[in-house]
Motif scaffolding. Structure first.
Motif, PDB file in Angstrom:
ATOM      1  N   ARG A   3     113.809  29.879  96.125  1.00 51.28           N
ATOM      2  CA  ARG A   3     112.780  28.847  96.184  1.00 51.28           C
ATOM      3  C   ARG A   3     111.868  28.996  94.974  1.00 51.28           C
ATOM      4  O   ARG A   3     111.669  30.089  94.474  1.00 51.28           O
ATOM      5  N   ASP A   5     108.011  28.335  93.452  1.00 51.31           N
ATOM      6  CA  ASP A   5     106.626  27.950  93.684  1.00 51.31           C
ATOM      7  C   ASP A   5     106.182  27.031  92.548  1.00 51.31           C
ATOM      8  O   ASP A   5     106.968  26.652  91.694  1.00 51.31           O
ATOM      9  N   LYS A  62     115.212  23.617  93.794  1.00 46.72           N
ATOM     10  CA  LYS A  62     114.598  24.857  94.266  1.00 46.72           C
ATOM     11  C   LYS A  62     113.165  24.631  94.739  1.00 46.72           C
ATOM     12  O   LYS A  62     112.725  25.227  95.721  1.00 46.72           O
ATOM     13  N   ARG A  63     112.445  23.755  94.049  1.00 40.92           N
ATOM     14  CA  ARG A  63     111.081  23.435  94.489  1.00 40.92           C
ATOM     15  C   ARG A  63     111.113  22.634  95.784  1.00 40.92           C
ATOM     16  O   ARG A  63     110.278  22.826  96.664  1.00 40.92           O
ATOM     17  N   ARG A  65     113.245  22.971  98.109  1.00 38.67           N
ATOM     18  CA  ARG A  65     113.480  23.944  99.184  1.00 38.67           C
ATOM     19  C   ARG A  65     112.174  24.613  99.597  1.00 38.67           C
ATOM     20  O   ARG A  65     111.968  24.905 100.766  1.00 38.67           O
ATOM     21  N   ASP A  66     111.283  24.839  98.623  1.00 42.28           N
ATOM     22  CA  ASP A  66     109.990  25.435  98.946  1.00 42.28           C
ATOM     23  C   ASP A  66     109.114  24.456  99.720  1.00 42.28           C
ATOM     24  O   ASP A  66     108.213  24.875 100.445  1.00 42.28           O
ATOM     25  N   SER A 100     103.447  23.952  99.792  1.00 41.50           N
ATOM     26  CA  SER A 100     104.624  24.521 100.454  1.00 41.50           C
ATOM     27  C   SER A 100     104.488  24.346 101.959  1.00 41.50           C
ATOM     28  O   SER A 100     103.389  24.440 102.507  1.00 41.50           O
ATOM     29  N   ALA A 104     109.814  25.795 105.280  1.00 43.39           N
ATOM     30  CA  ALA A 104     110.614  26.198 104.131  1.00 43.39           C
ATOM     31  C   ALA A 104     111.172  27.602 104.300  1.00 43.39           C
ATOM     32  O   ALA A 104     112.106  27.986 103.600  1.00 43.39           O
ATOM     33  N   ASP A 105     110.622  28.381 105.223  1.00 43.32           N
ATOM     34  CA  ASP A 105     111.129  29.733 105.453  1.00 43.32           C
ATOM     35  C   ASP A 105     112.568  29.724 105.942  1.00 43.32           C
ATOM     36  O   ASP A 105     113.252  30.732 105.861  1.00 43.32           O
ATOM     37  N   PRO A 110     109.729  33.542 100.746  1.00 48.46           N
ATOM     38  CA  PRO A 110     108.913  32.950  99.680  1.00 48.46           C
ATOM     39  C   PRO A 110     109.166  33.648  98.347  1.00 48.46           C
ATOM     40  O   PRO A 110     109.510  34.834  98.312  1.00 48.46           O
TER      41      PRO A 110
END
Length: 140
Positions: A3, A5, A62-63, A65-66, A100, A104-105, A110
């Motif tokens: 993920r 940030d 990827k963002r 997914r966060d 976030s 997303a976990d 994280p």
């Protein structure tokens, strides 16, 4: 898949998108004002811009997914906004400023705090297309 940030997305998503725009503008300048046939490097420069946009797409997934979004939805939104031209930067802006989500976990832990290696890799990711573009303009 990791993920991203906000800071990682800026480093690996926003900056390559700006780099792609700069490469396309450089190719336009070469094709309209270039001398001694330097406009022949424009296809190579366009390919480099596409590679930069693919890096942005990877970072956007990827963002996403966060933010708790599935990869398919993020991919669809990215290509739809790219087809609308400047709307791509609106979508990228949303990805930068969105918070976030706790759900997303489900996509993994994280991300850890970025270090100097992360920013160095981002810098190298911004510089290498220009070396290739300059070499292509000299060779072709």
């Amino acid at each position: 898949m990791q993920r991203f940030d906000r800071s990682r997305f800026v480093a690996f998503g926003v900056l390559p998108a700006i780099n792609a725009i700069a490469l396309l503008l450089h190719g336009l300048a070469l094709s309209t004002h270039g001398t001694d046939g330097s406009g022949r490097a424009v296809p190579a420069i366009a390919a480099l811009a596409i590679i930069c946009l693919l890096c942005t797409l990877s970072a956007a997934i990827k963002r996403g997914r966060d933010l708790g979004l599935h990869a398919g939805l993020t991919l669809l939104a990215f290509w739809f906004s790219l087809a609308l031209g400047p709307c791509l930067f609106l979508y990228i802006g949303y990805l930068v400023f969105a918070k976030s989500k706790p759900k997303a976990d489900a996509f993994g832990p994280p991300p850890f705090q970025p270090n100097i290696g992360t920013w160095l890799w981002s810098f190298l990711n911004l510089v290498w297309p220009w070396f290739v573009a300059v070499a292509a303009a000299r060779i072709m």
